[in-house]
Design an enzyme around this catalytic site. Structure first.
Site, mmCIF file in Angstrom:
data_model
loop_
_atom_site.group_PDB
_atom_site.id
_atom_site.type_symbol
_atom_site.label_atom_id
_atom_site.label_comp_id
_atom_site.label_asym_id
_atom_site.label_seq_id
_atom_site.Cartn_x
_atom_site.Cartn_y
_atom_site.Cartn_z
ATOM 1 N N TYR A 100 -4.367 2.178 9.916
ATOM 2 C CA TYR A 100 -5.220 1.022 9.618
ATOM 3 C C TYR A 100 -6.283 0.819 10.696
ATOM 4 O O TYR A 100 -7.390 0.385 10.412
ATOM 5 C CB TYR A 100 -4.374 -0.234 9.431
ATOM 6 C CG TYR A 100 -3.567 -0.204 8.155
ATOM 7 C CD1 TYR A 100 -4.203 -0.159 6.916
ATOM 8 C CD2 TYR A 100 -2.177 -0.198 8.168
ATOM 9 C CE1 TYR A 100 -3.479 -0.111 5.734
ATOM 10 C CE2 TYR A 100 -1.437 -0.146 6.987
ATOM 11 C CZ TYR A 100 -2.103 -0.104 5.781
ATOM 12 O OH TYR A 100 -1.387 -0.056 4.613
ATOM 13 N N GLY A 138 -6.611 12.130 2.696
ATOM 14 C CA GLY A 138 -7.643 11.087 2.750
ATOM 15 C C GLY A 138 -7.583 10.121 1.579
ATOM 16 O O GLY A 138 -8.448 9.253 1.444
ATOM 17 N N VAL A 147 0.869 -1.187 0.000
ATOM 18 C CA VAL A 147 0.000 0.000 0.000
ATOM 19 C C VAL A 147 0.902 1.232 0.000
ATOM 20 O O VAL A 147 1.734 1.403 0.888
ATOM 21 C CB VAL A 147 -0.917 0.016 1.250
ATOM 22 C CG1 VAL A 147 -1.804 1.259 1.241
ATOM 23 C CG2 VAL A 147 -1.755 -1.249 1.319
#
Lengths: 159, 159
Positions: B139, B106, B96
């Protein structure tokens, strides 16, 4: 090729050898009897899962290892493990199970050593898993590290 | 179909939409410019990996999401994530990355929400990842739990 090995290599994808007990066999064949696998998972108290999805998961795993005990001409499933992978860098091992009657004999270690060998042979260097608290020490003895450099295993579940 | 969407759905496997900024596009197409991906990974300081292996990993991932910024007729890669899976029960999210110049808006959340949606649409219920210490809270805010019920993420590396 040993007698046991010959017995077992019925399919092209199949592979087996007689380790570490002469009557215990390992196979990477995906043609697993799903009812026998369910019985094995029942024996360790896992929740039942739809066999259709179990088959799909096996078909889409990178490596599947089944462990059988051979008695005369019959074999029965006493252990199982599978791994997902990107075929390049990472693998994650799931569903490691040894039948309770066969635990405590080093068979879980042999099953995992076999899995690691398969993944290393495929040049996968990052081998991961998620361990329940009661098996963390088992995996530690096999060379797995929990939270190396503070890396945390994280889970998202549907609400 | 929006202008942006039309621009982006060149291949059959492609899919994109214009979220959450009108000039940011998401795609699940695997035909990614590997040099552009390497540049993105360089920007966040990741170790370089052989492009041949990166391509193999992408090809064998279950889901790949790329995030692009569109400027006039050009688009450039500003984010990426991929997941391995058994197509049935479990997925693990890897690699990621959001370009540092685009962090704090965001977009990482949107990228991850998109990944979770894709995996949920495929009926995957156990979504996992391994988080570096500095992104554990990121996360967590997305609904991921570290070590639920004491389950530990473990790693095995070659010696």
């Amino acid at each position: 090729m040993s007698f046991w090995k010959r017995l077992f290599t019925g399919s092209e994808s199949g592979d087996s050898e007689d380790l570490p007990y002469s009557n215990v066999l390992f196979s990477t064949d995906r043609e697993i009897d799903l009812y026998e696998l369910e019985e094995l998972c029942d024996a360790v108290g896992w929740s039942r899962r739809p066999l259709r999805k179990v088959k799909k998961a096996i078909d889409h795993s990178f490596c599947v290892i089944s462990m059988y005990e051979q008695k005369e001409q019959f074999k029965h499933l006493i252990g199982f493990a599978r791994a997902t992978s990107d075929h390049a860098f990472n693998a994650t091992i799931w569903d490691v199970v040894v039948h309770p009657e066969y635990q405590g004999r080093g068979l879980g270690k042999t099953l995992m050593d076999r899995m690691i060998s398969e993944l290393r042979a495929a040049d996968i260097s990052n081998i991961t898993l998620f361990a329940d608290p009661q098996v963390v020490d088992f995996y530690r003895r096999l060379g797995f590290m929990a939270d190396p450099e503070g890396i945390k295993g994280m889970f998202w579940y549907p609400e």
